[in-house]
Motif scaffolding. Structure first.
Motif, PDB file in Angstrom:
ATOM      1  N   SER A 337      32.504  48.231  32.864  1.00 48.64           N
ATOM      2  CA  SER A 337      33.181  47.093  33.480  1.00 48.64           C
ATOM      3  C   SER A 337      32.130  46.254  34.184  1.00 48.64           C
ATOM      4  O   SER A 337      31.717  46.537  35.306  1.00 48.64           O
ATOM      5  N   SER A 340      32.232  45.091  37.955  1.00 46.63           N
ATOM      6  CA  SER A 340      32.693  46.089  38.918  1.00 46.63           C
ATOM      7  C   SER A 340      31.856  46.019  40.192  1.00 46.63           C
ATOM      8  O   SER A 340      30.686  45.637  40.177  1.00 46.63           O
ATOM      9  N   VAL A 375      40.585  52.505  35.018  1.00 49.31           N
ATOM     10  CA  VAL A 375      39.771  51.278  35.034  1.00 49.31           C
ATOM     11  C   VAL A 375      40.623  50.063  34.702  1.00 49.31           C
ATOM     12  O   VAL A 375      40.526  49.007  35.353  1.00 49.31           O
ATOM     13  N   TYR A 376      41.489  50.207  33.714  1.00 51.72           N
ATOM     14  CA  TYR A 376      42.347  49.083  33.329  1.00 51.72           C
ATOM     15  C   TYR A 376      43.328  48.717  34.440  1.00 51.72           C
ATOM     16  O   TYR A 376      43.518  47.535  34.767  1.00 51.72           O
ATOM     17  N   ARG A 379      41.478  46.944  37.241  1.00 51.75           N
ATOM     18  CA  ARG A 379      41.162  45.555  36.898  1.00 51.75           C
ATOM     19  C   ARG A 379      42.412  44.674  37.027  1.00 51.75           C
ATOM     20  O   ARG A 379      42.322  43.523  37.471  1.00 51.75           O
ATOM     21  N   TRP A 388      40.921  43.493  29.790  1.00 54.24           N
ATOM     22  CA  TRP A 388      40.230  44.422  28.882  1.00 54.24           C
ATOM     23  C   TRP A 388      39.423  43.591  27.895  1.00 54.24           C
ATOM     24  O   TRP A 388      39.953  42.683  27.254  1.00 54.24           O
ATOM     25  N   LEU A 392      34.417  47.002  27.051  1.00 55.40           N
ATOM     26  CA  LEU A 392      35.201  48.176  27.453  1.00 55.40           C
ATOM     27  C   LEU A 392      35.855  48.842  26.252  1.00 55.40           C
ATOM     28  O   LEU A 392      35.931  50.071  26.175  1.00 55.40           O
TER      29      LEU A 392
END
Length: 454
Positions: A337, A340, A375-376, A379, A388, A392
Motif C-alpha cells: 500500500s 500507507s 488492508v482493504y 483504506r 484497491w 496491491l
C-alpha cells in the motif's frame, strides 16, 4: 477573355495527332478519340495505364498560368510557351514540363509539341473562374494550396487531440505497478532477491497449517471462551512488550492444538500460557520466564503444569512452528500500500486482531485473506483512493470483489468494538500511542453488524 491553346491528345497506336488527319480549324477528324475535359480530370491514359498527374490542370489554373507569364515580363523578355508531352501527358510544374517515361515503350515514342495559337481555343467564362477560385495556386509566391491544406489538417488534428485529452475523452493509460522493493535493494535483511519466492511459498503452504472447524469437537469450550482467552492474551502480550509475530503465532498454536485434542475448560488458560511461552521462545530474543506467566495467571498454575503443557503442545503439533501467520502477510501487504503511514499501519493491525479474536473469521478465512481484507478495510476507512489498485492486486493475489465479504466482517467488528464486553483490543488502539484508530468512524459502505458478535 482569357484563353489557352489546346493540344489534342494522341490517338492510340503511338501516332501523334499532328501527323494524323485533321479537319478545318485544326480539329481532329476522328471524334471518337476526344474526351471532354471534365471527364479526363487528372488522369491521362498512357498505353492503357492510368497515370495521375502531380498537380491538377484546371481551367482556372491555365488562366493563372497565362496571367503569371505576362506578369513575369520584367524577368523574361519573351513569353515562354508551355510545352506539353502529347502521349506521356507530363505534369506541368511552375512553368516547366517534367518528362514521363512510358513503361515498356522506346524513348522515341514520346513527342513534345509546342502549342500554337492556331489550335482549338477553349474560352473560360468569368463564372467558371469564380467557381474554381478556391482551388487556385499562387505560383509567383511559391505557395501551393495543397501544402497549406495539409498543414491546416495537421493543426486541426492536433487541436482535436488536445481537446479530447482536456475533456477526458481519451483512454487513460494503464495503471503502473510500483516496485515496492526498489528502496530495499541495498538492505541485506530485506532479501529483495528472494522475497517474491518466499511469499509465493507462503501462499502455497498457508492452507496446510490452517486449523479446521474444531468447535463442535470440543465438549466444554465455545467461541465465547476462546474470544475471552484471546482478549486476555492481548493484555499479556502488551505487558511483556512482545513482538507482533509472537501474538499471531500464539493464536495459531492454540487453534491447531484445539483442532487435534479436546481440552477441558479449566485448562484453556493453561493452553494459552503454554502457547505464548513457545511462541516467545521461537520469536523473541529475550523470552519471558515461566515464573512471569505464573504471576500473571495469579498462580492458578504451577511451573510444572506450564512446562508439562508446553511439552504436550509441541508433541501434538510435531514441533512445527515455521508457518505463515497473518502477520507475515500483513507486513508485506502494508508495504504494497504505497500511501500507507503510521495511522494506516495501526488501523490494519487493529482490524486484523479483531478478526483473529473472533472464531468464525479466524477459521473461515486464510491468513493472507485476513491480512488483505484488513488492508482493504483500512483504506476504505481512511478514504484512500483507489481502495484497491494493481500493485496491491499483484502482491496480495486478491481482487477487490474477493475481499468484500471478509472486509465487511472486520468493519462490523470495528463498529461493535466500543460496545463489546471484551475491551482490551479496543482500549489498546484507542490510545494516542496507536493513533487512536479505534475511534475512527467505520465506512458505511462496508459496515455490517455481525450476528452474535463472534
Amino acid at each position: 477573355m482569357a484563353s489557352r491553346p489546346v493540344v489534342p491528345q494522341q490517338i492510340r497506336g503511338d501516332e501523334a495527332i499532328g501527323g494524323g488527319k485533321q479537319g478545318k480549324g485544326g480539329a481532329a477528324v476522328d471524334a471518337r478519340n476526344r474526351r471532354a475535359l471534365g471527364d479526363i480530370g487528372n488522369l491521362v491514359t498512357v498505353r492503357g495505364i492510368d497515370a495521375k498527374a502531380n498537380r491538377p490542370i484546371t481551367r482556372s489554373f491555365c488562366a493563372q498560368m497565362l496571367a503569371n507569364a505576362q506578369a513575369a515580363a520584367k524577368a523574361e523578355n519573351n513569353k515562354k510557351q508551355v510545352p506539353v508531352s502529347v502521349d506521356g501527358a507530363a505534369p506541368i510544374l511552375d512553368g516547366e514540363v517534367v518528362a514521363v517515361k512510358k513503361p515498356g515503350a522506346p524513348k522515341a515514342a514520346t513527342k513534345k509539341v509546342v502549342s500554337k495559337p492556331k489550335a482549338a481555343v477553349i474560352e473560360i467564362s468569368p463564372d467558371s473562374v469564380e467557381q474554381d477560385r478556391g482551388k487556385e495556386v499562387k505560383c509567383g509566391n511559391k505557395k501551393k494550396e495543397g501544402v497549406s491544406k495539409k498543414k491546416a489538417q495537421t493543426l486541426t488534428a492536433v487541436m482535436t487531440a488536445r481537446s479530447k485529452a482536456a475533456c477526458g475523452v481519451t483512454k487513460k493509460p494503464k495503471e503502473q505497478i510500483i516496485d515496492i522493493d526498489a528502496a530495499d535493494v541495498g538492505n541485506e535483511l530485506a532479501e529483495v532477491e528472494y522475497v517474491e519466492d518466499i511469499y509465493k511459498f507462503y501462499k502455497e503452504v498457508e492452507n496446510e497449517s490452517r486449523p479446521h472447524d474444531y468447535m463442535d469437537s470440543q465438549p466444554e469450550i465455545n467461541t465465547s471462551m476462546r474470544a475471552i482467552l484471546v482478549d486476555w492474551l492481548v493484555d499479556v502480550h502488551n505487558k511483556f512488550e512482545l513482538s507482533p509475530e509472537t501474538f499471531y503465532l500464539t493464536i495459531n498454536i492454540i487453534d491447531r492444538f484445539l483442532a487435534r485434542k479436546a481440552v477441558p475448560r479449566r485448562e484453556l488458560q493453561l493452553l494459552g500460557i503454554g502457547a505464548m511461552l513457545i511462541a516467545s521462545k521461537y520469536e523473541e530474543i529475550w523470552a519471558p520466564e515461566v515464573n512471569d506467566f505464573v504471576c500473571l495467571s495469579d498462580r492458578a498454575y504451577t511451573n510444572e503444569q506450564i512446562l508439562m503443557m508446553e511439552k504436550r503442545i509441541l508433541g501434538k503439533l510435531e514441533w512445527t512452528m515455521t508457518l505463515p501467520t497473518p502477520y507475515v502477510f500483513l507486513a508485506r501487504f502494508i508495504k504494497a500500500s504505497k500511501d500507507s503511514d503510521h495511522e494506516m499501519e495501526n488501523l490494519v493491525y487493529f482490524l486484523a486482531e479483531l478478526g483473529i479474536m473472533h472464531y468464525n473469521t479466524s477459521i473461515m478465512y486464510s491468513p493472507s485473506m485476513i491480512a488483505a481484507s484488513a488492508v482493504y478495510a483500512a483504506r476504505c476507512t481512511l478514504k484512500k483512493s483507489p481502495g484497491w489498485d494493481e500493485t496491491l492486486k499483484l502482491h496480495t493475489g486478491f481482487t477487490e470483489p474477493q475481499l468484500i465479504d471478509c472486509a465487511k466482517h472486520l468493519v462490523g467488528f470495528h463498529g461493535a468494538a466500543s460496545k463489546n464486553k471484551l475491551q482490551v483490543i479496543y482500549r489498546k488502539y484507542s490510545s494516542s500511542e496507536r493513533g487512536a484508530v479505534a475511534l475512527l468512524q467505520p465506512p458505511k459502505a462496508l459496515l455490517v453488524v455481525p450476528p452474535n458478535g463472534h
